[in-house]
Design a protein around this motif. Structure first.
Motif, PDB file in Angstrom:
ATOM      1  N   ASN A   1       0.827  -1.212   0.000  1.00 25.94           N
ATOM      2  CA  ASN A   1       0.000   0.000   0.000  1.00 25.94           C
ATOM      3  C   ASN A   1       0.860   1.261   0.000  1.00 25.94           C
ATOM      4  N   GLY A   2       1.925   1.215  -0.798  1.00 28.89           N
ATOM      5  CA  GLY A   2       2.794   2.366  -0.994  1.00 28.89           C
ATOM      6  C   GLY A   2       3.947   2.494  -0.018  1.00 28.89           C
ATOM      7  N   GLN A   3       3.956   1.713   1.063  1.00 26.94           N
ATOM      8  CA  GLN A   3       4.997   1.821   2.093  1.00 26.94           C
ATOM      9  C   GLN A   3       6.056   0.740   1.892  1.00 26.94           C
ATOM     10  N   ARG A   4       7.329   1.150   1.784  1.00 26.00           N
ATOM     11  CA  ARG A   4       8.419   0.184   1.651  1.00 26.00           C
ATOM     12  C   ARG A   4       8.531  -0.624   2.942  1.00 26.00           C
ATOM     13  N   LEU A   5       8.590  -1.946   2.792  1.00 24.81           N
ATOM     14  CA  LEU A   5       8.699  -2.830   3.937  1.00 24.81           C
ATOM     15  C   LEU A   5      10.140  -3.308   4.119  1.00 24.81           C
ATOM     16  N   LYS A   6      10.488  -3.573   5.390  1.00 26.12           N
ATOM     17  CA  LYS A   6      11.812  -4.089   5.697  1.00 26.12           C
ATOM     18  C   LYS A   6      11.735  -5.610   5.813  1.00 26.12           C
ATOM     19  N   PRO A   7      12.658  -6.303   5.177  1.00 23.78           N
ATOM     20  CA  PRO A   7      12.616  -7.761   5.233  1.00 23.78           C
ATOM     21  C   PRO A   7      13.258  -8.318   6.499  1.00 23.78           C
ATOM     22  N   THR A   8      12.778  -9.487   6.906  1.00 22.97           N
ATOM     23  CA  THR A   8      13.440 -10.226   7.981  1.00 22.97           C
ATOM     24  C   THR A   8      14.277 -11.358   7.417  1.00 22.97           C
ATOM     25  N   LYS A   9      14.068 -11.679   6.164  1.00 14.08           N
ATOM     26  CA  LYS A   9      14.896 -12.638   5.434  1.00 14.08           C
ATOM     27  C   LYS A   9      15.079 -12.065   4.036  1.00 14.08           C
ATOM     28  N   TYR A  10      16.310 -12.183   3.483  1.00 18.29           N
ATOM     29  CA  TYR A  10      16.545 -11.539   2.180  1.00 18.29           C
ATOM     30  C   TYR A  10      17.578 -12.347   1.381  1.00 18.29           C
ATOM     31  N   GLU A  11      17.137 -13.465   0.836  1.00 15.33           N
ATOM     32  CA  GLU A  11      17.985 -14.311  -0.011  1.00 15.33           C
ATOM     33  C   GLU A  11      17.775 -13.921  -1.468  1.00 15.33           C
ATOM     34  N   LYS A  12      18.830 -13.935  -2.266  1.00 14.57           N
ATOM     35  CA  LYS A  12      18.747 -13.378  -3.616  1.00 14.57           C
ATOM     36  C   LYS A  12      18.803 -14.410  -4.734  1.00 14.57           C
ATOM     37  N   GLY A  13      18.992 -15.678  -4.415  1.00 17.73           N
ATOM     38  CA  GLY A  13      19.119 -16.690  -5.456  1.00 17.73           C
ATOM     39  C   GLY A  13      17.776 -17.252  -5.895  1.00 17.73           C
ATOM     40  N   TYR A  14      17.808 -18.003  -6.996  1.00 18.38           N
ATOM     41  CA  TYR A  14      16.602 -18.692  -7.450  1.00 18.38           C
ATOM     42  C   TYR A  14      16.130 -19.679  -6.391  1.00 18.38           C
ATOM     43  N   GLU A  15      14.794 -19.725  -6.206  1.00 18.18           N
ATOM     44  CA  GLU A  15      14.155 -20.636  -5.261  1.00 18.18           C
ATOM     45  C   GLU A  15      14.661 -20.429  -3.838  1.00 18.18           C
ATOM     46  N   GLN A  16      15.094 -19.200  -3.564  1.00 17.99           N
ATOM     47  CA  GLN A  16      15.352 -18.744  -2.204  1.00 17.99           C
ATOM     48  C   GLN A  16      14.302 -17.686  -1.876  1.00 17.99           C
ATOM     49  N   PHE A  17      14.287 -17.233  -0.612  1.00 16.00           N
ATOM     50  CA  PHE A  17      13.138 -16.437  -0.187  1.00 16.00           C
ATOM     51  C   PHE A  17      13.518 -15.131   0.498  1.00 16.00           C
ATOM     52  N   LYS A  18      12.662 -14.166   0.280  1.00 13.60           N
ATOM     53  CA  LYS A  18      12.688 -12.906   1.024  1.00 13.60           C
ATOM     54  C   LYS A  18      11.363 -12.847   1.789  1.00 13.60           C
ATOM     55  N   GLU A  19      11.402 -12.395   3.035  1.00 19.20           N
ATOM     56  CA  GLU A  19      10.180 -12.358   3.840  1.00 19.20           C
ATOM     57  C   GLU A  19      10.008 -10.979   4.458  1.00 19.20           C
ATOM     58  N   PHE A  20       8.763 -10.481   4.399  1.00 17.28           N
ATOM     59  CA  PHE A  20       8.436  -9.138   4.864  1.00 17.28           C
ATOM     60  C   PHE A  20       7.202  -9.213   5.779  1.00 17.28           C
ATOM     61  N   PRO A  21       7.362  -8.995   7.078  1.00 17.26           N
ATOM     62  CA  PRO A  21       6.173  -8.904   7.944  1.00 17.26           C
ATOM     63  C   PRO A  21       5.296  -7.723   7.487  1.00 17.26           C
ATOM     64  N   LEU A  22       3.980  -7.928   7.490  1.00 15.30           N
ATOM     65  CA  LEU A  22       3.040  -6.902   7.037  1.00 15.30           C
ATOM     66  C   LEU A  22       2.419  -6.195   8.235  1.00 15.30           C
ATOM     67  N   PRO A  23       2.687  -4.895   8.425  1.00 14.66           N
ATOM     68  CA  PRO A  23       2.072  -4.159   9.548  1.00 14.66           C
ATOM     69  C   PRO A  23       0.548  -4.154   9.446  1.00 14.66           C
ATOM     70  N   LYS A  24      -0.107  -4.377  10.559  1.00 16.09           N
ATOM     71  CA  LYS A  24      -1.574  -4.439  10.566  1.00 16.09           C
ATOM     72  C   LYS A  24      -2.219  -3.133  10.133  1.00 16.09           C
ATOM     73  N   ASP A  25      -1.566  -2.010  10.473  1.00 16.71           N
ATOM     74  CA  ASP A  25      -2.206  -0.731  10.186  1.00 16.71           C
ATOM     75  C   ASP A  25      -2.301  -0.449   8.696  1.00 16.71           C
ATOM     76  N   LEU A  26      -1.641  -1.251   7.884  1.00 15.38           N
ATOM     77  CA  LEU A  26      -1.722  -1.059   6.421  1.00 15.38           C
ATOM     78  C   LEU A  26      -2.936  -1.729   5.806  1.00 15.38           C
ATOM     79  N   ILE A  27      -3.576  -2.620   6.560  1.00 15.31           N
ATOM     80  CA  ILE A  27      -4.706  -3.366   5.975  1.00 15.31           C
ATOM     81  C   ILE A  27      -5.953  -3.236   6.836  1.00 15.31           C
ATOM     82  N   MET A  28      -6.168  -2.059   7.382  1.00 18.02           N
ATOM     83  CA  MET A  28      -7.335  -1.861   8.244  1.00 18.02           C
ATOM     84  C   MET A  28      -8.648  -2.046   7.489  1.00 18.02           C
ATOM     85  N   ASP A  29      -8.623  -1.803   6.174  1.00 16.70           N
ATOM     86  CA  ASP A  29      -9.840  -1.993   5.376  1.00 16.70           C
ATOM     87  C   ASP A  29      -9.860  -3.348   4.681  1.00 16.70           C
TER      88      ASP A  29
END
Length: 780
Positions: free
Chosen positions: A716-744
């Motif tokens: 929703n327009g806000q850059r998120l900070k990752p808690t995991k940030y792998e850059k290879g194929y079939e590796q993962f990046k993970e971003f917790p989603l703040p609740k206040d961004l999805i109130m609707d």
């Protein structure tokens, strides 16, 4: 368009244009008069086209006459000519189309007991285009030639440049096998549908293709002669030396070019791409082009130098336009916009008005290209690949109307005969951008397949385009399309040697085979996952054995073998009719990307290969717990618990992806197309957009991303900070989603594009999979 409405539309259209509307004018006994104002060679060319094209369809013979001694006459004249062999030529005020450059009129006149069909051209090209319109709409059957008595058709083209590239080189998937006569016939047919320019790619190594019937340097000359014969422009696509800073590179390039100019009877345009290939800075390229123009004018005074800015970054682009503004060189004729050029409108705005602006659209490829097929199922991308038979009349009509208007016309990029219908659509829209695409395709079928089959085959072409719209599993058109083409195939044995017919029928069988195989193999994969679910009870190794056995059933018990056999039969026919190279080993295709559809017809349409490799890795794990954990992850990769969502970013059935693959690349190409990566890993976008509207505002969510390189994610327009940030194929990046961004309950995910302009697109960051994972209380 609804299929039934489309059929009704085409039926009405067919009846209106096949010569049976109202009262027909019988021309089977007509004599042929051609204006003597032209030189004898053009008179002969006109007579030959007319006689051969009608003769092969009707068996009738037409000999040129110079007297009005029959009751029916076909008269070919010049607009403004007062009379033809003593009889007045129909005249109108000079604002009508037949007085405009390349314009024509054909009209029936009944006078003094004689029926005369006049074909009146403003110039040589106008005459040929008038003949083309006549041949595309006249009723021709064995012993019959007629047209509506009330015919009165005239037009002149909207765009001055309407052409196609025909590179006689090994990368073309059929043309390197053609003879001079085949090119002559094909150029003639393109002219009859409105083209006025043909672009060759000279300087080919005679040993580069096993299919060459003619030495490439000899073919360069012959193509030039064919263009002179039909009064069409002959162009050459000639890249500069790849590195002009090397010693003697410019001099060697100029010597090579001059020799080519000297041996060409006709040459009208030289197009030097600024990139693809080549990576010269404009400070090096511009002096080379200037020297090139001097040599070109020496042999062809009216020919022009054209250049594109393909692959130029901002600095190079600014340098080029600053040079034009400050120097206003007369040696440059125009700018070409091709794949990887700056945007059309941007170039048009910066280009001084004294220069022409040509479009160079890619209408030949389906993926990794200028115009990737929209909503194309991955199964087609993996099997049909980059250069299948690809008629897309509706799609290319839309693209033409969007992109061409700010240019002076086009010469399209093509690499084979598989895009034949697309070329005709562009040529005809070059005459009138508002032409109904139904008219264009029906005239195509009318001319090449005959009036009795025109309506049905036009319907079949539109159906082939619909075959590619959206997920294969949901597409009911594919089966209907096959039924139609099977019926046409059975009822029209006279067309079995027609290469245009062959490739269309083959596509219908290929599409149906892929659809049948996809359903079968996806079901096998789901069964394999069900077997993995039993791993806790029977053990990881045994569960993998069972799953693999089920997956291999696709090889041991294949489906729809009869459809596959038909594809191979038509591939053989196409090789003999036009040298179509549908396989690398079998037919000598240059590479797997160059139309080799047979080589991928059985590419796995599930994750069998990936699973085989994963199982091998898992068997090496030290503990059963590790094995079971990895198998559970594999089993639930795309099958999540309630409240979580998964999207294969560029899949045709992605539920939350709202962006399109407009990047010119939509799936990973590696190992000559035989990638063993997970299927979702092979599909990507650089900066996708996803939207959700069913989220629980009270729940915690984690956004997981797979792909390659960076993933600059916004929620929703806000850059998120990752808690995991792998850059290879079939590796993962993970971003917790703040609740206040999805109130609707709504969420929009976007990705900023990293600063990677310095990287080749194949090394740039991309996104392949996105998960929105609802977190259970115990994992919060």
């Amino acid at each position: 368009m609804n299929r039934k409405l489309l059929e009704l539309f085409l039926t009405v259209l067919f009846l209106s244009c096949n010569g049976k509307r109202g009262v027909s004018l019988d021309l089977s006994q007509a004599s042929l008069l051609i204006s003597p104002a032209w030189e004898e060679t053009f008179q002969n060319t006109t007579e030959t086209i007319f006689s051969e094209e009608i003769g092969k369809r009707t068996g009738l013979k037409f000999d040129r006459a110079d007297v009005w001694d029959t009751d029916t006459i076909i008269a070919i004249a010049i607009s403004g000519e007062s009379e033809l062999y003593g009889r007045s030529v129909p005249a109108r005020i000079n604002t009508h189309p037949e007085y405009q450059k390349e314009g024509y009129r054909f009209v029936h006149e009944r006078k003094n007991g004689k029926d005369v069909l006049w074909i009146i051209g403003a110039d040589k090209r106008g005459v040929l285009y008038g003949i083309g319109k006549f041949l595309r709409t006249a009723y021709m059957q064995r012993g019959q030639l007629s047209i509506s008595e009330d015919v009165d058709t005239s037009e002149s083209p909207k765009y001055a440049l309407r052409g196609h590239q025909f590179g006689y080189r090994d990368t073309a998937n059929s043309w390197d096998a053609w003879t001079v006569d085949q090119f002559d016939q094909h150029f003639r047919e393109q002219v009859l549908f409105g083209a006025n320019s043909f672009e060759n790619i000279p300087f080919q190594d005679p040993g580069s293709s096993v299919h060459f019937k003619v030495d490439p340097q000899e073919m360069e000359i012959q193509l030039s002669k064919i263009c002179a014969k039909y009064d069409t422009d002959y162009w050459a696509w000639t890249p500069a030396p790849e590195d002009l800073t090397q010693k003697n590179a410019s001099e060697e390039g100029l010597r090579k070019q001059e020799a080519f100019y000297a041996r060409c009877p006709r040459l009208d345009g030289v197009f030097v791409p600024g990139g693809d290939p080549g990576d010269n800075h404009p400070s090096e390229l511009i002096p080379y082009l200037k020297s090139l123009s001097v040599l070109l004018k020496k042999y062809h005074p009216d020919a022009g130098i054209w250049v594109s800015l393909q692959g130029f970054n901002k600095e190079k682009t600014d340098y080029f336009f600053k040079y034009l503004e400050e120097n206003s060189p007369d040696w440059l004729t125009g700018l070409v916009n091709g794949p990887s050029s700056p945007p059309l409108q941007y170039e048009r705005d910066r280009l001084p008005k004294k220069y022409k602006y040509r479009f160079y659209p890619d209408i030949t490829h389906t993926v990794r290209c200028h115009y990737p097929v929209e909503n194309w199922d991955q199964a087609f991308a993996l099997t049909l690949g980059r250069e299948p038979c690809n008629p897309q009349p509706f799609r290319y009509t839309e693209l033409f109307r969007r992109d061409v208007p700010i240019t002076d016309g086009f010469i399209t990029y093509s690499d084979g005969s598989h895009d034949d219908i697309n070329k005709v659509v562009w040529s005809q829209l070059g005459w009138d951008p508002n032409k109904n695409v139904g008219d264009i395709v029906t005239e195509y079928c009318h001319f090449f397949f005959g009036p009795e089959v025109a309506k049905a085959s036009a319907d079949g072409i539109f159906d082939l385009e619909q075959n590619w719209d959206g997920p294969i599993s949901e597409n009911e058109t594919i089966e209907e399309t096959l039924t139609l083409w099977e019926k046409l195939e059975a009822e029209n044995p006279q067309l079995q040697d027609n290469w245009r017919w062959q490739q269309l029928v083959m596509r219908a069988y290929y599409d149906a085979y892929v659809q049948t195989r996809l359903a079968y193999e996806k079901n096998l994969e789901q069964q394999a996952y069900q077997m993995l679910a039993d791993a806790d009870n029977i053990g990881a190794d045994k569960a993998m054995d069972h799953a693999l056995t089920r997956l291999l059933q696709a090889d041991r018990k294949p489906v729809a073998s009869s459809l596959k056999t038909k594809v191979f039969q038509y591939a053989e026919k196409l090789f003999h009719s036009i040298g179509a190279q549908t396989g690398v080993a079998k037919y000598g295709a240059k590479s797997p990307e160059r139309g080799a559809i047979l080589d991928f017809i059985d590419y796995p349409l599930n994750n069998k290969w990936w699973l085989e490799d994963e199982f091998k890795k898992i068997r090496e794990f030290k503990t059963e717990k590790e094995k079971l954990g990895r198998l559970e992850f594999i089993r639930t990769y795309a099958s999540l618990g309630q409240g979580s969502f998964y999207d294969n970013i560029s899949s045709a059935d992605a539920k939350h992806v709202t962006s399109k693959t407009d990047d010119a690349i939509d799936y990973l190409w590696e190992n000559d197309g035989l990638s063993r990566k997970r299927l979702s890993t092979q599909l990507f976008q650089f900066t996708p957009t996803l939207e959700y509207d069913e989220l629980d505002p009270e729940a915690d969510y984690l956004i997981r991303v797979s792909g390659y390189g960076e993933a600059l994610l916004r929620a929703n327009g806000q850059r998120l900070k990752p808690t995991k940030y792998e850059k290879g194929y079939e590796q993962f990046k993970e971003f917790p989603l703040p609740k206040d961004l999805i109130m609707d309950g709504k969420l929009k995910i976007t990705f900023d594009k990293p600063d990677e302009e310095h990287l080749n697109w194949r090394k740039q960051s991309r996104v392949t999979d996105v998960w929105l994972l609802r977190q259970s209380p115990k994992t919060r």
